[in-house]
Write a protein that holds these residues in place. Sequence first.
Motif, PDB file in Angstrom:
ATOM      1  N   VAL A 403      47.501  44.307  33.063  1.00 19.80           N
ATOM      2  CA  VAL A 403      48.623  43.620  33.696  1.00 19.80           C
ATOM      3  C   VAL A 403      48.212  43.287  35.128  1.00 19.80           C
ATOM      4  O   VAL A 403      47.761  44.164  35.872  1.00 19.80           O
ATOM      5  N   THR A 404      48.348  42.037  35.516  1.00 24.54           N
ATOM      6  CA  THR A 404      47.895  41.616  36.845  1.00 24.54           C
ATOM      7  C   THR A 404      49.033  41.031  37.668  1.00 24.54           C
ATOM      8  O   THR A 404      49.918  40.354  37.140  1.00 24.54           O
ATOM      9  N   GLU A 405      48.971  41.310  38.956  1.00 24.86           N
ATOM     10  CA  GLU A 405      49.947  40.755  39.881  1.00 24.86           C
ATOM     11  C   GLU A 405      49.685  39.279  40.116  1.00 24.86           C
ATOM     12  O   GLU A 405      50.617  38.480  40.251  1.00 24.86           O
ATOM     13  N   ARG A 406      48.412  38.898  40.171  1.00 21.39           N
ATOM     14  CA  ARG A 406      48.030  37.518  40.450  1.00 21.39           C
ATOM     15  C   ARG A 406      47.459  36.849  39.210  1.00 21.39           C
ATOM     16  O   ARG A 406      46.929  37.509  38.322  1.00 21.39           O
ATOM     17  N   ARG A 407      47.532  35.539  39.214  1.00 17.78           N
ATOM     18  CA  ARG A 407      46.987  34.759  38.106  1.00 17.78           C
ATOM     19  C   ARG A 407      45.474  34.649  38.293  1.00 17.78           C
ATOM     20  O   ARG A 407      44.962  33.647  38.754  1.00 17.78           O
ATOM     21  N   ALA A 408      44.789  35.729  37.931  1.00 17.62           N
ATOM     22  CA  ALA A 408      43.333  35.767  38.068  1.00 17.62           C
ATOM     23  C   ALA A 408      42.763  36.395  36.801  1.00 17.62           C
ATOM     24  O   ALA A 408      42.862  37.606  36.605  1.00 17.62           O
ATOM     25  N   PRO A 409      42.198  35.604  35.912  1.00 13.95           N
ATOM     26  CA  PRO A 409      41.700  36.135  34.648  1.00 13.95           C
ATOM     27  C   PRO A 409      40.477  37.032  34.834  1.00 13.95           C
ATOM     28  O   PRO A 409      39.754  36.916  35.823  1.00 13.95           O
ATOM     29  N   LEU A 410      40.258  37.905  33.873  1.00 14.79           N
ATOM     30  CA  LEU A 410      39.090  38.787  33.880  1.00 14.79           C
ATOM     31  C   LEU A 410      38.087  38.250  32.857  1.00 14.79           C
ATOM     32  O   LEU A 410      38.384  38.210  31.656  1.00 14.79           O
ATOM     33  N   HIS A 411      36.907  37.846  33.335  1.00 15.92           N
ATOM     34  CA  HIS A 411      35.902  37.260  32.454  1.00 15.92           C
ATOM     35  C   HIS A 411      34.542  37.922  32.584  1.00 15.92           C
ATOM     36  O   HIS A 411      33.598  37.511  31.922  1.00 15.92           O
TER      37      HIS A 411
END
Length: 490
Positions: A403-411
């Motif tokens: 769950v992330t606070e910011r719209r930053a995907p993990l790749h």
Amino acid sequence: MSDPRTQEAAVAQRLRIAIGGIALEASTFCPHRTTLEEFSVVRGEKLLARYAWVREDWAADVEWLPVVHAYATPGGPAVPEAYDALEAELLAGLDETLDGVFLDLHGALSVVGREDVEGALARRVRDRVGGRTLVSASMDLHGNVSRELAEAVDLITCYRMAPHEDEWESRERAARNLVLRLRDGGRPLKAWVQVPVLLPGERTSTRDEPARSIYARVPEVEALDGVLDAAVWVGYVWADEPRCRAAVVVTGDDPEVLRTEAERLARSYWDARGAFELVAPAGTFEEVLDVAVDSAARPFLLSDSGDNPTAGGAGDSTVTLHALLADDRLAARVLDVVLSNVTDPVAARACADAGVGAEVVLDLGGHVDTTAPPVPFRGTVTSVDHSVGVRAVVRSGPVSVVVTERRAPLHREAEFQALGLDLRAADVVVVKIGYLEPDLFDLAADWRLALTPGGVDQDLLRLGHRSLGGPVFPFDPDPPTPDLTPVLIP
């Protein structure tokens, strides 16, 4: 002792080139709206530090003038007040005394209520610096090149690889060509042509045919006498504007060579239109989850492609989370499942406040992209990280959700490791992406593309384009043969 007059003359001959840009890949089908706070804005020395090539020998006698560069994670269109503030700052840093301008763009920037934002920006830059100054633009190959954009800049190029392993090389090429022409050669010609084909990156990866062969031809064209640069754009399929389609620009000095090669590249793209296929076997999420559960390949990766925030998805769709929590096979077979990620600022901060080991009850996701409702989620917080906003992992049964606070995907694998997640030990990993980025591609024992709904839906006809301005494949499955004669732009 050297003559001061000689030193002054040398300084006077130094090229003065401004650097700036505004970059956002924005889906007009995404309900998210990009605000000013979501842009990462750099200026001054921090801006110059982005570009290692300013310290290369070919750039040594250039005075690089950093203005402003703003980038936001792909999503929905920018709100007008955010874009206008950034554009005003960029234009204010330009004037007619400059020798050149390097514009670092994307090509799929949308602003609520407007069309062809990059074309209009390039025209305003041109009006600001005048006709003497040369302007060079670097773009993503998933951008769009309208005629207005092609006419407003003097040089323009884009990446030649998807995934974009050459993005910094492309920026350097755009800047180096600008310096080259300012020193020797002046303003080049451009052969520009649009191709009425509009496909997603998941069908046009340069890892696969026919894109691999088409893009392999680009550096061969660049190497021809009379050619400075060649570029092929796929276009951006998740915006509904007349500029959205494939395009070719070949830049140089020999009009006949430029026209011939631009038409050949355009023709090769048009002729291959029916051969572009998805980069992996695909199906509904339920279909690809069945394959993953029954497979012996581990880890098995599934792409939640309709909510891919690197292409313009909102990042908080709960379509896949609902399906995972409803699937009794995952617990029965003792599978370890990871879902990354659901963007939900309230839920992320609640996990951080509760702390590792705490049980939390969340109203998770589904607040922006309402394709599926929020999930009443009860689980245990297993990890919290504050390096990029709040990132937390919360587990319910066999499913661990990032769950992330910011719209930053993990790749990247290291991002998961920082959260205590070992993807190599997982059975099924669901990621919000289209084609897998290199790190995940190398890690996956097998993978499938889930054709999920969302702002960047791979089911293109489900999106409802209305404003493409004429027949475009595949929205028109049998379009008339187009005139692919390039326009020569001085």
